[in-house]
Design an enzyme around this catalytic site. Structure first.
Site, PDB file in Angstrom:
ATOM      1  N   MET A 278     -18.856 -26.951  16.105  1.00  0.00           N
ATOM      2  CA  MET A 278     -20.102 -26.631  15.422  1.00  0.00           C
ATOM      3  C   MET A 278     -19.873 -26.446  13.933  1.00  0.00           C
ATOM      4  O   MET A 278     -18.952 -25.741  13.524  1.00  0.00           O
ATOM      5  CB  MET A 278     -20.700 -25.369  16.072  1.00  0.00           C
ATOM      6  CG  MET A 278     -21.996 -24.915  15.454  1.00  0.00           C
ATOM      7  SD  MET A 278     -23.297 -26.172  15.651  1.00  0.00           S
ATOM      8  CE  MET A 278     -24.229 -25.863  14.161  1.00  0.00           C
ATOM      9  N   GLU A 313     -17.352 -32.560  11.802  1.00  0.00           N
ATOM     10  CA  GLU A 313     -17.900 -31.269  11.368  1.00  0.00           C
ATOM     11  C   GLU A 313     -17.807 -31.133   9.850  1.00  0.00           C
ATOM     12  O   GLU A 313     -18.708 -30.597   9.208  1.00  0.00           O
ATOM     13  CB  GLU A 313     -17.191 -30.102  12.060  1.00  0.00           C
ATOM     14  CG  GLU A 313     -17.168 -30.162  13.594  1.00  0.00           C
ATOM     15  CD  GLU A 313     -18.512 -30.457  14.233  1.00  0.00           C
ATOM     16  OE1 GLU A 313     -19.555 -30.066  13.676  1.00  0.00           O
ATOM     17  OE2 GLU A 313     -18.529 -31.108  15.310  1.00  0.00           O
TER      18      GLU A 313
HETATM   19  N1  TRP Z   1     -23.978 -29.802  15.854  1.00  0.00           N
HETATM   20  C1  TRP Z   1     -22.863 -29.837  16.771  1.00  0.00           C
HETATM   21  C2  TRP Z   1     -22.126 -31.117  16.450  1.00  0.00           C
HETATM   22  O1  TRP Z   1     -22.635 -32.169  16.605  1.00  0.00           O
HETATM   23  C3  TRP Z   1     -23.317 -29.851  18.190  1.00  0.00           C
HETATM   24  C4  TRP Z   1     -23.243 -28.571  18.944  1.00  0.00           C
HETATM   25  C5  TRP Z   1     -22.186 -27.748  19.006  1.00  0.00           C
HETATM   26  C6  TRP Z   1     -24.197 -28.006  19.823  1.00  0.00           C
HETATM   27  N2  TRP Z   1     -22.441 -26.733  19.874  1.00  0.00           N
HETATM   28  C7  TRP Z   1     -23.661 -26.864  20.364  1.00  0.00           C
HETATM   29  C8  TRP Z   1     -25.467 -28.379  20.201  1.00  0.00           C
HETATM   30  C9  TRP Z   1     -24.349 -26.068  21.277  1.00  0.00           C
HETATM   31  C10 TRP Z   1     -26.176 -27.607  21.117  1.00  0.00           C
HETATM   32  C11 TRP Z   1     -25.624 -26.457  21.656  1.00  0.00           C
HETATM   33  O2  TRP Z   1     -21.054 -31.107  15.954  1.00  0.00           O
HETATM   34 ZN    ZN Z   2     -22.693 -33.239  14.821  1.00  0.00          ZN
END
Ligand code: TRP
Ligand code: ZN
Length: 912
Positions: A278, A313
């Site tokens: 994330m 990321e």
């Molecule tokens: N934005 C994150 C990525 O694409 C995706 C993501 C990480 C996510 N953890 C999550 C989406 C939990 C929904 C729920 O790198």
């Molecule tokens: Zn992403």
């Protein structure tokens, strides 16, 4: 009245409602500042939020302020420091409503939460004794009441107080402002993030963590501290992630002109995580599986995944954070673009062709299945019940393909001008997919009018192509028709605009030709870029010296299904003479597919002369390919060994399943086994030679390194080993045994284990079991290695897999609340052990539905993702389809279904 349900709050409301893109309205209030104070205690955490609110003058705002909240215990509400009486606001299980507040005010909310009992892994939770957060998409509302939507951007400050002994490290977004000691052996730290951001990018970490530090100097000469936080036992597994981060930072400066903005970039590894990683501003939180890499414990594949995810990321800092999404329907704006960016990066760091083959392979099997199933949605969906269900291969991978098509149409320079304009124009804003397209159009002058249909129409387009050769005129006519099947809510589709890259191939390679159509552009090296816009179009290629074979959709220039009646010898010619690696691989897949199809209609590969002949011809081609690479002193590196490995590998079940309207999985399995046995018998001697030579060559290269060339050699070597162990020749067993026993890296060790575990010979069983046991003894303290161990066993297609999986569910190493463990064992079985998952008696479906029901309330996101194999039930023949449907029904009948699981099961069952 502060009527708050506390403790075990029901997940999801009884009636799950859809949210629609057409209902989007700008927010009624803005939050200019968000000042947070966390008091972390083992039995509860208190959150004190001070929100600086301002009514949005631009909209005809509703008088009330409505904040989202879930699983919160509300303690108090104050406006401008005055505690409000409980009858001045209303609270229920998902909202806090404050009646007619002033136009500008400071709202202070105190809530209590229970991270220790939060197994959903959304909001604030404990992972192995460490506090961490996951707020995308809507997890922040499990921390405090908030305008939890991506178009509300705020400056955040975060003060964390916790026990000094247990949680010496306290982290949040931005820069560390100050820290100090507090009473009762506690301490605190205050973080300030100067960049406005939506709440989904908030992060907090508190734990006993070790750290690896490095630094990066940006183009403009600023020093950025880079810190990776892990458990101390994992300090020896951080180098690769750190190097990947530095490579990504440099690459983004060079290729996109994007520089990092804060003075600090932190990555924290956690073992309990629902996804890969994330991109929280300045404080990425990663699944351990996407950070940790050490040659002894991780495979080459894991090294490449770490590199790709770290880069992904990092790239989000611009495509996602500096420019974020207006609403969750725009998710592909950040995800599709960022996947495109990380794929280009990985292609530059490794074998570009193999990266393309891997991506296409995933797309054509899993994404096409999704796009043809009950959950099919456009890359910009029009509605959702639970947004977590839309972190899909369609949004990510097809979304990246759509950006890639723009890149092909515009060319690298104009695409870069477009991305510069997009970043400049929308920096600090929440943007839409339309904003991105407009920036691309404005910077390039290219009209993307029709191209926009890729954003609104779901489903995989189908191209039906035909070629006609006129020997006399030296002219090849190519005709292409396009169509797109109906998808839920979309019966009729309009034609797409897409780039179709083609060439005309003869023994000597690509033929020179000319084409005077306005929709054809001659590229370097006898390639043409055709612009397909109509439902039917044709092109004439003249000046050809001999009859060509059409090489269509080169590099997989568009995410479509291509039908073309290739003669078997045409496919062999493409494998042999084309210079596009994707086409060569695709041709071998198509050839194998033809064999399987013929086998199913009676032209058996072992029992019929024609079938045997056809397998032989393929074997000969592959054998020549391997022989070309073999040379006196080792594998000739000008023959991409990794691509060769891909070409000789048989098509996956996932790909094959996609090619049939009504799948008889056991018939397909029998066909693939015949092909496997015949080919490995035929290729045995050349593969033994290759194996031995590659082994020696790798040995002479010395210590393990995850370098692209070395990875390629290991990939081909281990592909040969897997083949050889399926050749029913017991004299080859020792190859895998020896490799396992002497391995000095995980790639070789786990490949050998997997080859042994899948060896059909009876006398392999004892050797395999012994090494399965030894592997566990050796690695029982390495959680990620144990996951591999679980998957190797779950994926073994030898009889009795279900029993083995059930036994492993009771193993000391298994934890059914850890998503990595559940994915390793349960998804490993359901998605990598296709024949046994689809066992005739439905026992595989039974196992999966029980696990989905168990996880439904504990971790709805995981439950819903796990469920996806069952959504394909309509593709299968009876009795499979009925049994799968019954399992779905059983889930649907469960009480207290989460919105996540509810949406997927109901949509899957409706579409019958
Ligand atoms: N934005 C994150 C990525 O694409 C995706 C993501 C990480 C996510 N953890 C999550 C989406 C939990 C929904 C729920 O790198
Ligand atoms: Zn992403």
């Amino acid at each position: 009245m502060a009527d708050v349900t506390s403790g075990a709050v029901a997940v999801g409301s009884p009636v799950s409602q859809a949210t629609y893109l057409k209902d989007y309205r700008p927010p009624d209030f803005f939050i200019d500042r968000t000042d947070l104070e966390f008091d972390l205690f083992n039995d509860k955490t208190t959150v004190n939020a001070h929100l600086t609110l301002r009514r949005n003058a631009a909209v005809d705002a509703a008088p009330d302020l409505i904040l989202a909240g879930e699983n919160l215990h509300l303690v108090s509400v104050a406006i401008n420091n005055i505690i409000q009486p409980t009858d001045s606001y209303q609270v229920n299980h998902q909202q806090l409503v404050i009646a007619s507040p002033p136009d500008q005010f400071i709202l202070s909310i105190v809530t209590e939460i229970d991270p220790a009992n939060n197994l959903s892994l959304e909001g604030l939770y404990l992972s192995d004794g460490m506090y961490c957060t996951q707020c995308e998409a809507q997890g922040f509302r499990r921390i405090t009441y908030y305008l939890d939507r991506p178009d509300v951007l705020s400056v955040f400050t975060t003060k964390i107080t916790a026990d000094l002994g247990q949680y010496p490290v306290l982290l949040s977004n931005g820069n560390l402002d100050s820290q100090g000691l507090a009473d009762d052996g506690r301490h605190w730290a205050k973080w300030i993030d100067p960049f406005k951001k939506p709440a989904y990018l908030f992060a907090l970490v508190a734990g006993d963590l070790a750290m690896v530090e490095d630094s990066f100097t940006t183009v403009s000469g600023r020093q950025v501290a880079l810190k990776i936080y892990v458990e101390s036992k994992d300090l020896n597994k951080c180098d690769h992630a750190m190097q990947s981060l530095k490579n990504a930072m440099q690459w983004d400066e060079k290729v996109y002109g994007r520089e990092y903005d804060l003075d600090l970039y932190m990555i924290v590894a956690v073992d309990f995580f629902n996804m890969g990683a994330m991109e929280n501003k300045g404080l990425n939180i990663f699944n351990t599986s996407c950070v940790l890499a050490n040659p002894l414990t991780q495979t080459d594949m894991a090294f490449q995944r770490v590199e790709a995810v770290v880069a992904h990321e990092y790239f989000h800092n611009w495509s996602g954070n500096r420019v974020t999404c207006r609403d969750w329907f725009q998710l592909s704006l950040k995800e599709g673009f960022t996947v495109f960016r990380d794929a280009s990066f990985s292609a530059d760091m490794n074998s570009a062709t193999v990266k393309r083959v891997e991506d296409v392979s995933l797309l054509r099997s899993a994404q096409f299945a999704e796009d043809g199933g009950p959950m099919s949605h456009p890359i910009r969906p029009e509605s959702y019940i639970e947004i977590s269900n839309f972190y899909t291969l369609t949004i990510y991978e097809k979304g990246a393909e759509v950006i890639r098509m723009m890149h092909q149409f515009l060319g690298a320079d104009k695409f870069r001008a477009g991305s510069d304009l997009y970043f400049d124009r929308h920096d600090g804003e929440a943007a839409t997919c339309e904003d991105f397209i407009v920036a691309m159009e404005n910077a390039s002058g290219y009209d993307l009018g029709q191209f926009r249909r890729w954003y609104s129409q779901a489903g995989t387009p189908v191209l039906d192509a035909e070629g006609d050769w006129d020997q006399q005129r030296g002219c090849y006519t190519l005709k292409i028709q396009q169509s797109c099947p109906a998808t839920p809510g979309q019966d009729q589709k309009l034609p797409f605009s897409m780039p179709v890259k083609v060439a005309l191939v003869a023994d000597s390679g690509l033929l020179a030709a000319s084409c005077n159509s306005l929709s054809a552009q001659l590229l370097d090296g006898n390639e043409f870029l055709l612009s397909l816009t109509d439902s039917e179009q044709q092109w004439q290629f003249t000046g050809l010296s001999e009859k060509p074979v059409a090489s269509l959709l080169r590099g997989f220039s568009a995410p479509v299904k291509l039908n073309f009646h290739y003669q078997p010898q045409d496919l062999l010619q493409l494998i042999d003479a084309d210079n596009d690696g994707f086409i060569r691989w695709d041709a071998s897949q198509r050839y194998a597919l033809q064999l399987v199809q013929k086998h199913l209609t009676g032209e058996q590969m072992i029992d019929s002369a024609a079938g045997q002949q056809a397998v032989k011809a393929l074997g000969l081609s592959l054998s020549q390919l391997l022989q070309q690479g073999l040379s006196g002193r080792g594998w000739d590196l000008s023959f991409d060994a990794a691509l060769t490995a891909e070409i000789i590998r048989l098509p996956s079940y996932a790909y094959l399943i996609e090619q049939f309207d009504s799948v008889d999985i056991h018939a397909i399995s029998e066909a693939i086994e015949c092909l496997q046995i015949s080919l490995s018998a035929q290729l045995k001697s050349v593969m033994v030679d290759c194996y031995q030579q590659l082994r020696q060559q790798l040995e002479s290269l010395g210590e393990y390194q995850p370098l692209a060339d070395h990875v390629a050699l290991r990939s081909l070597k281990n592909t040969c080993l897997a083949f050889l162990l399926r050749s029913l020749d017991s004299s080859l067993l020792h190859l895998a045994e020896t490799q396992f026993d002497l391995a000095n890296n995980m790639t070789d060790q786990s490949s050998a284990l997997s080859a042994l575990v899948n060896c059909p010979l009876e006398n392999a069983e004892a050797a395999a079991q012994q090494r399965v046991d030894r592997f566990y003894q050796q690695w029982s303290s390495e959680s990620l290695v144990v996951n591999q161990w679980l998957t190797v066993q779950a994926a073994s297609d030898k009889p009795g897999a279900l029993g083995r999986v059930r036994a492993l569910m009771d193993h000391e190493a298994y934890d059914n609340t850890n998503p990595n463990k559940v994915r390793a064992l349960i998804a490993g079985f359901c998605m990598r052990n296709i024949t046994q998952f689809h066992a005739q008696d439905g026992s595989g479906y039974e196992l999966l539905s029980s696990e989905v029901i168990r996880l439904n309330t504990l971790n709805p996101q995981l439950a819903s993702r796990l469920l996806s194999p069952l959504t394909q039930w309509q593709r299968f023949k009876t009795p499979q389809s009925e049994l799968m449907q019954a399992s779905l029904q059983r889930i649907a009948d469960t009480e207290n279904l989460s919105a996540d699981v509810f949406e997927v099961v109901t949509k899957s069952l409706v579409a019958s």
